[in-house]
Design a protein around this motif. Structure first.
Motif, PDB file in Angstrom:
ATOM      1  N   GLY A  92       0.804  -1.213   0.000  1.00  0.00           N
ATOM      2  CA  GLY A  92       0.000   0.000   0.000  1.00  0.00           C
ATOM      3  C   GLY A  92       0.835   1.260   0.000  1.00  0.00           C
ATOM      4  N   VAL A  93       2.082   1.141  -0.457  1.00  0.00           N
ATOM      5  CA  VAL A  93       3.000   2.275  -0.518  1.00  0.00           C
ATOM      6  C   VAL A  93       3.021   2.803  -1.959  1.00  0.00           C
ATOM      7  CG1 VAL A  93       5.425   2.984  -0.302  1.00  0.00           C
ATOM      8  CG2 VAL A  93       4.416   1.426   1.376  1.00  0.00           C
ATOM      9  N   GLN A  94       2.747   4.095  -2.112  1.00  0.00           N
ATOM     10  CA  GLN A  94       2.828   4.719  -3.436  1.00  0.00           C
ATOM     11  C   GLN A  94       4.215   4.443  -4.003  1.00  0.00           C
ATOM     12  OE1 GLN A  94       0.462   6.660  -5.104  1.00  0.00           O
ATOM     13  NE2 GLN A  94       1.878   6.698  -6.813  1.00  0.00           N
ATOM     14  N   SER A  95       4.287   3.938  -5.244  1.00  0.00           N
ATOM     15  CA  SER A  95       5.567   3.504  -5.801  1.00  0.00           C
ATOM     16  C   SER A  95       5.798   4.108  -7.177  1.00  0.00           C
ATOM     17  CB  SER A  95       5.607   1.980  -5.889  1.00  0.00           C
ATOM     18  OG  SER A  95       5.439   1.411  -4.596  1.00  0.00           O
ATOM     19  N   ILE A  96       7.052   4.480  -7.412  1.00  0.00           N
ATOM     20  CA  ILE A  96       7.455   5.127  -8.661  1.00  0.00           C
ATOM     21  C   ILE A  96       8.641   4.373  -9.233  1.00  0.00           C
ATOM     22  CG2 ILE A  96       8.371   7.256  -9.680  1.00  0.00           C
ATOM     23  CD1 ILE A  96       7.199   8.738  -7.167  1.00  0.00           C
ATOM     24  N   ARG A  97       8.595   4.050 -10.510  1.00  0.00           N
ATOM     25  CA  ARG A  97       9.762   3.462 -11.192  1.00  0.00           C
ATOM     26  C   ARG A  97      10.326   4.533 -12.119  1.00  0.00           C
ATOM     27  NH1 ARG A  97       8.697  -2.034 -13.673  1.00  0.00           N
ATOM     28  NH2 ARG A  97       9.488  -2.770 -11.680  1.00  0.00           N
ATOM     29  N   VAL A  98      11.649   4.658 -12.106  1.00  0.00           N
ATOM     30  CA  VAL A  98      12.288   5.717 -12.878  1.00  0.00           C
ATOM     31  C   VAL A  98      13.573   5.200 -13.513  1.00  0.00           C
ATOM     32  CG1 VAL A  98      13.528   6.618 -10.854  1.00  0.00           C
ATOM     33  CG2 VAL A  98      13.018   8.149 -12.757  1.00  0.00           C
ATOM     34  N   ASP A  99      13.961   5.805 -14.618  1.00  0.00           N
ATOM     35  CA  ASP A  99      15.232   5.502 -15.268  1.00  0.00           C
ATOM     36  C   ASP A  99      16.343   6.063 -14.381  1.00  0.00           C
ATOM     37  OD1 ASP A  99      17.553   5.374 -16.828  1.00  0.00           O
ATOM     38  OD2 ASP A  99      16.629   6.251 -18.610  1.00  0.00           O
ATOM     39  N   GLY A 100      17.061   5.196 -13.728  1.00  0.00           N
ATOM     40  CA  GLY A 100      18.108   5.617 -12.809  1.00  0.00           C
ATOM     41  C   GLY A 100      19.339   6.191 -13.483  1.00  0.00           C
ATOM     42  N   ASN A 101      19.382   6.158 -14.804  1.00  0.00           N
ATOM     43  CA  ASN A 101      20.500   6.740 -15.542  1.00  0.00           C
ATOM     44  C   ASN A 101      20.144   8.100 -16.123  1.00  0.00           C
ATOM     45  OD1 ASN A 101      22.145   4.542 -15.071  1.00  0.00           O
ATOM     46  ND2 ASN A 101      21.378   3.454 -16.842  1.00  0.00           N
ATOM     47  N   ASP A 102      18.987   8.622 -15.762  1.00  0.00           N
ATOM     48  CA  ASP A 102      18.523   9.920 -16.251  1.00  0.00           C
ATOM     49  C   ASP A 102      18.453  10.873 -15.059  1.00  0.00           C
ATOM     50  OD1 ASP A 102      17.001  12.140 -17.076  1.00  0.00           O
ATOM     51  OD2 ASP A 102      15.742  10.922 -18.412  1.00  0.00           O
ATOM     52  N   ALA A 103      19.432  11.748 -14.965  1.00  0.00           N
ATOM     53  CA  ALA A 103      19.532  12.657 -13.813  1.00  0.00           C
ATOM     54  C   ALA A 103      18.276  13.502 -13.630  1.00  0.00           C
ATOM     55  CB  ALA A 103      20.760  13.559 -13.958  1.00  0.00           C
ATOM     56  N   LEU A 104      17.689  13.965 -14.731  1.00  0.00           N
ATOM     57  CA  LEU A 104      16.493  14.799 -14.621  1.00  0.00           C
ATOM     58  C   LEU A 104      15.280  13.986 -14.168  1.00  0.00           C
ATOM     59  CD1 LEU A 104      16.976  17.014 -17.781  1.00  0.00           C
ATOM     60  CD2 LEU A 104      17.384  17.641 -15.394  1.00  0.00           C
ATOM     61  N   ALA A 105      15.182  12.753 -14.618  1.00  0.00           N
ATOM     62  CA  ALA A 105      14.083  11.882 -14.184  1.00  0.00           C
ATOM     63  C   ALA A 105      14.208  11.580 -12.701  1.00  0.00           C
ATOM     64  CB  ALA A 105      14.068  10.600 -15.006  1.00  0.00           C
ATOM     65  N   ILE A 106      15.414  11.329 -12.247  1.00  0.00           N
ATOM     66  CA  ILE A 106      15.644  11.085 -10.818  1.00  0.00           C
ATOM     67  C   ILE A 106      15.265  12.330 -10.012  1.00  0.00           C
ATOM     68  CG2 ILE A 106      17.443  10.759  -9.057  1.00  0.00           C
ATOM     69  CD1 ILE A 106      16.774   8.174 -10.366  1.00  0.00           C
ATOM     70  N   TYR A 107      15.746  13.467 -10.442  1.00  0.00           N
ATOM     71  CA  TYR A 107      15.437  14.711  -9.733  1.00  0.00           C
ATOM     72  C   TYR A 107      13.927  14.920  -9.654  1.00  0.00           C
ATOM     73  CZ  TYR A 107      14.991  19.596  -8.503  1.00  0.00           C
ATOM     74  OH  TYR A 107      14.611  20.758  -7.895  1.00  0.00           O
ATOM     75  N   GLY A 108      13.250  14.777 -10.779  1.00  0.00           N
ATOM     76  CA  GLY A 108      11.806  14.984 -10.812  1.00  0.00           C
ATOM     77  C   GLY A 108      11.054  14.006  -9.928  1.00  0.00           C
ATOM     78  N   SER A 109      11.476  12.750  -9.935  1.00  0.00           N
ATOM     79  CA  SER A 109      10.818  11.731  -9.115  1.00  0.00           C
ATOM     80  C   SER A 109      11.011  11.997  -7.628  1.00  0.00           C
ATOM     81  CB  SER A 109      11.355  10.347  -9.461  1.00  0.00           C
ATOM     82  OG  SER A 109      11.046  10.028 -10.787  1.00  0.00           O
TER      83      SER A 109
END
Length: 181
Positions: A92-109
């Motif tokens: 029941g934990v809100q979960s996000i998958r992100v491209d860990g090689n994309d600095a902007l995606a990590i920052y945004g997430s």
């Protein structure tokens, strides 16, 4: 300004939840953050921490660096699920998958997760899919369980620093000439 209190290491996952719960009880505009690898998600502390966080609605961000290997054990030998993100959803934990090689995606997430954790008083799990191009530690030789050409390809094609550099250069915010000055 909201604060973030980081902890590192899979054994500190329950501690991060405790810290987050204390922040909640003190009505602090802050959250706790903890980092771990995909191998850590196969440990009991991970499961206890996610359940604890979900039940208490603790404002904590769990950041999993899923590089496909727990030292020399591939994720296919660790679990049969679709990565770590589904484990968060199961609790029941809100979960996000992100491209860990994309600095902007990590920052945004992380930015979005922090806002949700603090304003909604809830735990968030981020699974950053990435690749470990180096050895796990000084006592590890990853070429014994991964092909050298695979490691080389990741360094060349998916390096996050190179990707970010290309992006800022495409915006004309940086150049080789500017770096040499």
């Amino acid at each position: 300004m909201p604060q973030v209190f980081p902890t590192v290491c899979r054994t500190q996952l329950p501690h991060a939840v405790g810290a987050a719960y204390a922040l909640k009880m003190d009505r602090k505009d802050a959250c706790a953050v903890t980092y771990f690898g995909d191998g850590g998600s196969s440990e009991g502390d991970f499961h206890a921490a996610l359940n604890f966080a979900a039940v208490l609605e603790a404002q904590v961000i769990f950041i999993c660096r899923n590089n496909g290997w727990a030292i020399s054990t591939p994720t296919s030998d660790q679990f049969r699920s679709d990565g770590v993100v589904v484990r968060g959803s199961a609790y029941g934990v809100q979960s996000i998958r992100v491209d860990g090689n994309d600095a902007l995606a990590i920052y945004g997430s992380v930015h979005a997760a922090r806002k949700m954790a603090i304003t909604e008083h809830r735990p968030i799990l981020i699974e950053a899919l990435t690749y470990r191009v180096g050895h796990h530690s000084t006592s590890d030789d990853s070429t014994k369980y991964r092909p050298v050409d695979e490691i080389g390809w990741w360094k060349l094609a998916r390096d996050p620093v190179t990707r970010f550099r290309k992006w800022i250069e495409s915006k004309d915010w940086w150049s080789s000439e500017a770096e040499s000055v």
